[in-house]
Design an enzyme around this catalytic site. Structure first.
Site, mmCIF file in Angstrom:
data_model
loop_
_atom_site.group_PDB
_atom_site.id
_atom_site.type_symbol
_atom_site.label_atom_id
_atom_site.label_comp_id
_atom_site.label_asym_id
_atom_site.label_seq_id
_atom_site.Cartn_x
_atom_site.Cartn_y
_atom_site.Cartn_z
ATOM 1 N N GLY A 22 0.845 -1.194 0.000
ATOM 2 C CA GLY A 22 0.000 0.000 0.000
ATOM 3 C C GLY A 22 0.875 1.237 0.000
ATOM 4 C CB SER A 93 5.351 -3.869 6.800
ATOM 5 O OG SER A 93 4.729 -2.637 6.801
HETATM 6 P P1 ADP Z 1 2.536 2.895 6.404
HETATM 7 O O1 ADP Z 1 3.298 1.883 7.226
HETATM 8 O O2 ADP Z 1 1.623 2.243 5.392
HETATM 9 O O3 ADP Z 1 3.418 3.931 5.802
HETATM 10 P P2 ADP Z 1 1.597 3.855 8.977
HETATM 11 O O4 ADP Z 1 1.069 2.612 9.630
HETATM 12 O O5 ADP Z 1 2.972 4.315 9.349
HETATM 13 O O6 ADP Z 1 1.513 3.654 7.377
HETATM 14 O O7 ADP Z 1 0.588 5.064 9.203
HETATM 15 C C1 ADP Z 1 -0.799 4.923 9.025
HETATM 16 C C2 ADP Z 1 -1.530 6.030 9.784
HETATM 17 O O8 ADP Z 1 -2.925 5.933 9.499
HETATM 18 C C3 ADP Z 1 -1.361 5.924 11.286
HETATM 19 O O9 ADP Z 1 -1.247 7.225 11.819
HETATM 20 C C4 ADP Z 1 -2.691 5.267 11.733
HETATM 21 O O10 ADP Z 1 -3.053 5.591 13.059
HETATM 22 C C5 ADP Z 1 -3.676 5.853 10.731
HETATM 23 N N1 ADP Z 1 -4.863 5.006 10.507
HETATM 24 C C6 ADP Z 1 -6.147 5.422 10.526
HETATM 25 N N2 ADP Z 1 -7.003 4.409 10.297
HETATM 26 C C7 ADP Z 1 -6.243 3.310 10.126
HETATM 27 C C8 ADP Z 1 -6.558 1.932 9.878
HETATM 28 N N3 ADP Z 1 -7.806 1.492 9.750
HETATM 29 N N4 ADP Z 1 -5.520 1.065 9.759
HETATM 30 C C9 ADP Z 1 -4.247 1.501 9.877
HETATM 31 N N5 ADP Z 1 -3.874 2.780 10.116
HETATM 32 C C10 ADP Z 1 -4.874 3.689 10.245
#
Ligand code: ADP
Length: 191
Positions: A22, A93
């Site tokens: 993602g 991830s």
């Molecule tokens: P990635 O690892 O994909 O870059 P992160 O996990 O670091 O993304 O960040 C995702 C952000 O979105 C976090 O601040 C999280 O709290 C927020 N968020 C809101 N809703 C969701 C959800 N349903 N699942 C995961 N994260 C979420």
């Protein structure tokens, strides 16, 4: 006895690779970390391989060209397969923006006899940019980060992933619960 069968005998569950894909900020890290906790509570041994962490060690020296991203994913898949063959659930991830990259990881798992679950952590670009968890979108828009996925580099959503989690509208707990169920079905003899 094959390592993967030994794991089943000793741990009571199979190994597998869960591939989280993602956009940056979509929720991969949040869901992977929570999934690891829930799996531990369920007595299932797992380990998260986080793209950012891998880039500080196993994948240090790789950049963000298509060639380097492919190599980054190949190495992550190799590491994930080693853990899965030892009986763990490897949760990878990584943005892994291109279908060809995720297909490579899937193929590598299939060739190793390791179950593969592709999980699309789905949130629209404008939502990820609004969250801007690490401030990367602002920097990418300012031209400070070349080849930034979603802004100056493509992201190809999966066509047929095993799991899709909508993190724009779904709560973290709901997303993790759904993924957990799919993983347990895959790795436990009986759920
Ligand atoms: P990635 O690892 O994909 O870059 P992160 O996990 O670091 O993304 O960040 C995702 C952000 O979105 C976090 O601040 C999280 O709290 C927020 N968020 C809101 N809703 C969701 C959800 N349903 N699942 C995961 N994260 C979420």
């Amino acid at each position: 006895m094959r390592a993967i069968d030994k794991g089943l005998a000793l741990l009571g569950h199979k190994g597998a690779v869960v591939w989280m894909t993602g956009l940056s900020g979509a929720g991969k890290t949040t869901i992977s970390t929570a999934l690891e906790e829930r799996l531990t509570d369920a007595g299932i041994l797992s380990h998260v391989l986080d793209g950012d962490v891998l880039r500080t060690g196993l994948c240090s020296g790789l950049g963000f060209t298509e060639h380097d991203r492919n190599e980054n994913i190949r190495r992550a898949a190799c590491a994930a397969i080693i853990l899965a063959k030892a009986g763990l659930v490897s949760v990878c991830s990584l943005i892994s923006p291109l279908k060809s990259q995720r297909d490579m990881a899937r193929r590598m798992c299939e060739e190793s006899g390791v179950p593969f679950i592709e999980c699309y952590v789905s949130a629209p670009l404008d939502e990820c940019e609004r969250r801007d968890v690490k401030g990367l979108y602002a920097r990418a828009r300012a031209g400070d980060i070349p080849n930034f996925t979603g802004i100056t580099a493509p992201y190809e959503p999966p066509d047929n992933p095993e799991v899709v989690l909508d993190t724009q509208f779904g709560l973290v707990a709901e997303c993790v619960g759904e993924l957990l169920l799919n993983v347990r079905r895959m790795v436990q003899v009986e759920v």
